[in-house]
Design a protein around this motif. Sequence first.
Motif, PDB file in Angstrom:
ATOM      1  N   GLY A  21       0.741  -1.231  -0.136  1.00 16.70           N
ATOM      2  CA  GLY A  21       0.117  -0.067   0.014  1.00 16.70           C
ATOM      3  C   GLY A  21       0.969   1.277  -0.094  1.00 16.70           C
ATOM      4  N   SER A  49      -2.114   4.800   9.897  1.00 21.37           N
ATOM      5  CA  SER A  49      -1.565   3.652   9.317  1.00 21.37           C
ATOM      6  C   SER A  49      -0.542   3.056  10.577  1.00 21.37           C
ATOM      7  CB  SER A  49      -0.707   4.104   8.249  1.00 21.37           C
ATOM      8  OG  SER A  49      -1.367   4.447   7.121  1.00 21.37           O
ATOM      9  N   GLN A 162     -10.700  -0.081   0.463  1.00 19.04           N
ATOM     10  CA  GLN A 162      -9.276  -0.090   0.646  1.00 19.04           C
ATOM     11  C   GLN A 162      -8.695  -0.925  -0.407  1.00 19.04           C
ATOM     12  OE1 GLN A 162     -11.620  -0.051   3.111  1.00 19.04           O
ATOM     13  NE2 GLN A 162     -11.002   1.563   3.978  1.00 19.04           N
ATOM     14  N   ARG A 167      -4.840  -0.217  -0.237  1.00 19.44           N
ATOM     15  CA  ARG A 167      -4.430  -0.337   1.384  1.00 19.44           C
ATOM     16  C   ARG A 167      -4.666  -1.820   1.551  1.00 19.44           C
ATOM     17  NH1 ARG A 167      -3.855   4.045   4.575  1.00 19.44           N
ATOM     18  NH2 ARG A 167      -5.248   3.233   6.140  1.00 19.44           N
TER      19      ARG A 167
END
Length: 262
Positions: A21, A49, A162, A167
């Motif tokens: 990601g 994150s 995502q 991600r």
Amino acid sequence: MDNYSNDNTARRYKANVSIFGTTLIHLRNPYIIAWWSAAFPGFGHLLLSKYFRGYALFIWEVVVNIKAHVNLAMVYSFQGDIAMAKEVLDTRWLLMYIPVYLFGIWDSYRTTVDFNKGYILADHEDHRFNSFSLGPGEINYLDNRNPLMSVMWSLFVPGLGQLYIHRILTAFFVIVWVVVFFYQSHALEAVSLLFLGKIKEATTILNPEWLLFIPSHYGFATFDAYMNSIENNKLFEKEQRKYLIEHYQSKGFRILKGQKVK
């Protein structure tokens, strides 16, 4: 776009593009991050994150919440049955739940403030970072994504938004847990029964302890996908602007304020 890795030649980087990601720091409202930690411990850290810390707090919330019957007590409270709400709470677990819950809120707020300071310094340093990552199992690169598409896919199934913006770590975690929540709450079975007009059966089959996890999960997945789509787009535009200036703009090019360049 150049293909190279962050090699620690800068004091601070704004972003890193890997096969898992795009991780970046940007200015965030500490109160918004703290609010998500209050809504569900771990969400604030996942927005930052801070994956391992977020995973730990999230799993703690699920396990201890179920053991202490916090969600069940909330259901009775919503129904006005305060006595029953007190009765179902297990204080052996509840007294462990409260300190960690408060820690998640405090730590996500503190971390956001620190990250905001770090971003200002990193943006001022403006060091180059990798914008393309190629591995044996995945490819990731900076580009523009439509934030509304992120929202749409997240509303279908949390985690798909995502995946759309790459991600991967958050997507995998969110998808696994939404399956757990749907299965344990019998939510999809209840929806099927509603379509058949069996309202009483649909209500009876639901497990409210697990059902109350789902709204927060949907909200987080949608917000995270939307916010990171926008921030990734900003990062892409800045990186492209810098690349074009360095490689295509004449060294003698100047813009004189208030004057026409002949």
